[in-house]
Design an enzyme around this catalytic site. Structure first.
Site, short mmCIF file in Angstrom:
data_model
loop_
_atom_site.label_atom_id
_atom_site.label_comp_id
_atom_site.label_asym_id
_atom_site.label_seq_id
_atom_site.Cartn_x
_atom_site.Cartn_y
_atom_site.Cartn_z
N ASP A 9 -6.25 28.26 20.40
CA ASP A 9 -7.14 29.13 19.62
C ASP A 9 -8.53 28.53 19.76
OD1 ASP A 9 -8.12 31.05 17.78
OD2 ASP A 9 -7.89 29.60 16.14
N GLU A 74 -6.20 32.65 23.40
CA GLU A 74 -6.69 33.87 22.78
C GLU A 74 -7.97 34.33 23.46
OE1 GLU A 74 -7.82 34.70 18.37
OE2 GLU A 74 -5.71 34.07 18.40
N ASP A 146 -6.07 27.00 12.23
CA ASP A 146 -6.36 26.96 13.67
C ASP A 146 -5.12 26.57 14.47
OD1 ASP A 146 -9.28 27.56 13.79
OD2 ASP A 146 -9.35 25.82 12.47
#
Length: 180
Positions: A9, A74, A146
């Site tokens: 992420d 992502e 996160d």
């Protein structure tokens, strides 16, 4: 066959990472954490290039330590603030560079795809993602946001980005488009 997936992420201040192991349809937690490019007081460390190097070097260390065979990251979404989007893109570029330098194949997923795969709908809240990651990986507590997002990205990749239909065949019950 067993293999490890590194989920990422990306973020300029906080980059989450999560490593899972997939054996058949079974998933197991290996490790997760957050790479910080700020001091404890929220102020920035040095300049932008230094922060990007921290991300690259830290992810290279994670890869060396946990030896994943695949990676999932992502995709960047376009923020209201173009400057924020550009900075996030640079952090993502540093993360992708670490993966490429280590020779890992990379899959990219939107936040919507990750949430759809893990929670059952693409507009899930962060706490819903954390809870589902905890349940799917049998964690004793909620992972940090996160780390949870990174683990969710790895889970999405492990299931081929196919969502709850794939989870249902792995022994989880699905009702009304939601995991129960």
């Amino acid at each position: 066959m067993t293999f490890r997936i590194l989920g990422i992420d990306p973020g300029l201040r906080l980059t989450g990472f999560g490593v899972i192991e997939k054996t058949g349809e079974k998933l197991a937690y290996v490790a997760s954490g957050t790479i910080k490019t700020t001091t404890g007081k929220g102020s920035e460390i040095e300049d932008l290039p230094t922060r990007l190097k921290i991300i690259l070097d830290s992810l290279a260390e994670v890869i060396d330590n946990y030896q994943p065979q695949q990676a999932a990251i992502e995709k960047v979404f376009v923020n209201v603030n173009p400057q924020s989007t550009l900075l996030l893109g640079q952090a993502r570029g540093a993360a992708i560079s670490a993966l490429v330098l280590q020779g890992l194949p990379i899959a990219e997923y939107t936040a919507l795809q990750v949430k759809q795969s893990v929670v059952g709908h693409g507009h899930a809240a962060k706490d819903q993602v954390q809870e589902m990651v905890k349940r799917l990986l049998n964690l004793p507590g909620l992972p940090r946001p996160d780390s949870a997002d990174a683990l969710a990205c790895a889970i999405c990749h492990a299931h081929g980005g196919q969502g709850l239909g794939k989870l249902a065949t792995a022994g989880f019950r699905v009702k009304g488009g939601r995991l129960i």
